[in-house]
Write a protein that holds these residues in place. Structure first.
Motif, PDB file in Angstrom:
ATOM      1  N   UNK A 104       0.968  -0.865  -0.483  1.00 30.88           N
ATOM      2  CA  UNK A 104      -0.245  -0.281   0.109  1.00 30.88           C
ATOM      3  C   UNK A 104       1.340   1.447  -0.157  1.00 30.88           C
ATOM      4  N   UNK A 105       0.544   2.045  -0.777  1.00 33.19           N
ATOM      5  CA  UNK A 105       1.817   3.600  -0.582  1.00 33.19           C
ATOM      6  C   UNK A 105       1.404   4.283   0.725  1.00 33.19           C
ATOM      7  N   UNK A 106       0.645   3.611   1.909  1.00 28.91           N
ATOM      8  CA  UNK A 106       0.881   4.303   3.035  1.00 28.91           C
ATOM      9  C   UNK A 106       2.128   4.255   3.391  1.00 28.91           C
ATOM     10  N   UNK A 107       2.697   3.032   3.510  1.00 30.32           N
ATOM     11  CA  UNK A 107       3.781   2.457   3.725  1.00 30.32           C
ATOM     12  C   UNK A 107       5.200   2.879   2.930  1.00 30.32           C
ATOM     13  N   UNK A 108       4.992   4.276   2.149  1.00 29.80           N
ATOM     14  CA  UNK A 108       5.852   4.796   1.650  1.00 29.80           C
ATOM     15  C   UNK A 108       7.083   5.565   2.501  1.00 29.80           C
ATOM     16  N   UNK A 109       6.171   6.213   3.242  1.00 28.28           N
ATOM     17  CA  UNK A 109       6.490   7.428   4.400  1.00 28.28           C
ATOM     18  C   UNK A 109       7.646   6.926   5.164  1.00 28.28           C
ATOM     19  N   UNK A 110       7.185   5.514   5.663  1.00 29.09           N
ATOM     20  CA  UNK A 110       8.151   4.545   6.142  1.00 29.09           C
ATOM     21  C   UNK A 110       9.812   4.115   5.266  1.00 29.09           C
ATOM     22  N   UNK A 111       9.489   3.833   4.124  1.00 30.63           N
ATOM     23  CA  UNK A 111       9.848   3.020   4.019  1.00 30.63           C
ATOM     24  C   UNK A 111      11.251   3.648   2.750  1.00 30.63           C
ATOM     25  N   UNK A 112      10.015   5.179   2.416  1.00 34.41           N
ATOM     26  CA  UNK A 112      11.887   5.117   1.048  1.00 34.41           C
ATOM     27  C   UNK A 112      12.240   6.672   1.982  1.00 34.41           C
ATOM     28  N   UNK A 113      13.451   6.497   1.591  1.00 33.02           N
ATOM     29  CA  UNK A 113      14.142   7.472   2.612  1.00 33.02           C
ATOM     30  C   UNK A 113      14.791   8.495   1.801  1.00 33.02           C
ATOM     31  N   UNK A 114      15.138   8.612   0.181  1.00 33.96           N
ATOM     32  CA  UNK A 114      15.594   9.409  -0.432  1.00 33.96           C
ATOM     33  C   UNK A 114      14.223  10.305  -1.240  1.00 33.96           C
ATOM     34  N   UNK A 115      14.914  11.241  -0.468  1.00 35.38           N
ATOM     35  CA  UNK A 115      13.274  12.935  -1.648  1.00 35.38           C
ATOM     36  C   UNK A 115      14.072  13.723  -2.029  1.00 35.38           C
ATOM     37  N   UNK A 116      13.634  13.883  -3.243  1.00 34.77           N
ATOM     38  CA  UNK A 116      13.802  15.071  -4.145  1.00 34.77           C
ATOM     39  C   UNK A 116      13.229  16.736  -3.421  1.00 34.77           C
ATOM     40  N   UNK A 117      13.276  18.188  -3.848  1.00 34.44           N
ATOM     41  CA  UNK A 117      13.019  18.807  -2.931  1.00 34.44           C
ATOM     42  C   UNK A 117      11.451  18.932  -3.525  1.00 34.44           C
ATOM     43  N   UNK A 118      11.418  18.626  -4.930  1.00 32.05           N
ATOM     44  CA  UNK A 118       9.493  18.507  -4.617  1.00 32.05           C
ATOM     45  C   UNK A 118       8.663  19.847  -5.534  1.00 32.05           C
ATOM     46  N   UNK A 119       7.831  19.184  -6.479  1.00 35.61           N
ATOM     47  CA  UNK A 119       7.262  20.472  -7.339  1.00 35.61           C
ATOM     48  C   UNK A 119       6.196  21.001  -7.120  1.00 35.61           C
ATOM     49  N   UNK A 120       5.571  21.760  -7.550  1.00 40.20           N
ATOM     50  CA  UNK A 120       4.567  22.517  -6.775  1.00 40.20           C
ATOM     51  C   UNK A 120       3.267  22.248  -8.151  1.00 40.20           C
ATOM     52  N   UNK A 121       2.133  21.561  -7.394  1.00 42.06           N
ATOM     53  CA  UNK A 121       0.945  21.733  -8.535  1.00 42.06           C
ATOM     54  C   UNK A 121      -0.397  21.762  -7.944  1.00 42.06           C
ATOM     55  N   UNK A 122      -0.803  22.974  -8.467  1.00 40.33           N
ATOM     56  CA  UNK A 122      -1.567  23.742  -8.421  1.00 40.33           C
ATOM     57  C   UNK A 122      -2.966  23.501  -9.131  1.00 40.33           C
ATOM     58  N   UNK A 123      -4.707  22.878  -8.333  1.00 36.89           N
ATOM     59  CA  UNK A 123      -5.612  22.731  -9.578  1.00 36.89           C
ATOM     60  C   UNK A 123      -6.616  23.756  -9.308  1.00 36.89           C
ATOM     61  N   UNK A 124      -7.431  24.902 -10.019  1.00 35.42           N
ATOM     62  CA  UNK A 124      -7.582  25.976  -9.455  1.00 35.42           C
ATOM     63  C   UNK A 124      -8.819  24.926  -9.712  1.00 35.42           C
ATOM     64  N   UNK A 125     -10.594  25.341  -8.817  1.00 33.00           N
ATOM     65  CA  UNK A 125     -11.978  25.385  -8.891  1.00 33.00           C
ATOM     66  C   UNK A 125     -12.608  25.741  -9.705  1.00 33.00           C
TER      67      UNK A 125
END
Length: 129
Positions: free
Chosen positions: A108-129
Motif C-alpha cells: 500500500x502507498x501508506x507504507x511509502x512514508x516509512x520506507x522511502x528514505x531519499x527524496x527530491x526537493x518537490x514540485x508544486x501542483x495547483x489545481x484551480x476549481x
C-alpha cells in the motif's frame, strides 16, 4: 551522490492534466522502488504511487486510482507521473522518492512514508476549481 530532480508542476484547471518527471542520478533503476509522495497545505504527507523496477508493478493511492499513471524509463533514468482529471484536492507539493532496499513496492502507498528514505526537493501542483 543520489539526486532526484522533479519537474512538470504548475497551475491547471480542474479536469486538466499534468505530467511530472523525476530525473534520477547517482544510481540506476536496477533494483529499486521509486514513486511519488505529496503534501497538501495543512495536511500530512501522503504516498501517491510507486513503481518497482523488477516487474514494473505499480501501486496507487485510492484517491488517484484510474486518474494517475506512473511509468519508468530506464534509459533516461526518469520516472513519469501522468496526472489526468485533476481535482482541487490534488493540490500539493509532489516529491519523488526512492527505496533502495529492493525492487518491489509496498502493498500500500501508506507504507511509502516509512520506507522511502531519499527524496527530491518537490514540485508544486495547483489545481484551480
Amino acid at each position: 551522490e543520489v539526486q532526484l530532480v522533479e519537474s512538470g508542476g504548475g497551475l491547471v484547471q480542474a479536469g486538466g492534466s499534468l505530467r511530472l518527471s523525476c530525473a534520477a542520478s547517482g544510481f540506476t533503476f536496477d533494483d529499486v522502488a521509486i514513486g511519488w509522495i505529496r503534501q497538501a497545505p495543512g495536511k500530512e504527507r501522503e504516498g501517491v504511487s510507486c513503481i518497482g523496477s523488477r516487474y514494473r508493478s505499480t501501486v496507487y493511492a485510492d484517491s488517484v486510482k484510474g486518474r494517475f499513471t506512473l511509468s519508468m524509463d530506464n534509459a533516461k533514468n526518469t520516472v513519469y507521473l501522468q496526472m489526468n482529471s485533476l481535482k482541487p484536492e490534488d493540490t500539493a507539493v509532489y516529491y519523488c522518492a526512492v527505496d533502495f532496499r529492493g525492487a518491489f513496492c509496498p502493498s500500500s502507498t501508506r507504507y511509502m512514508l516509512g520506507d522511502f528514505g531519499s527524496w527530491g526537493q518537490g514540485t508544486q501542483v495547483t489545481v484551480s476549481s
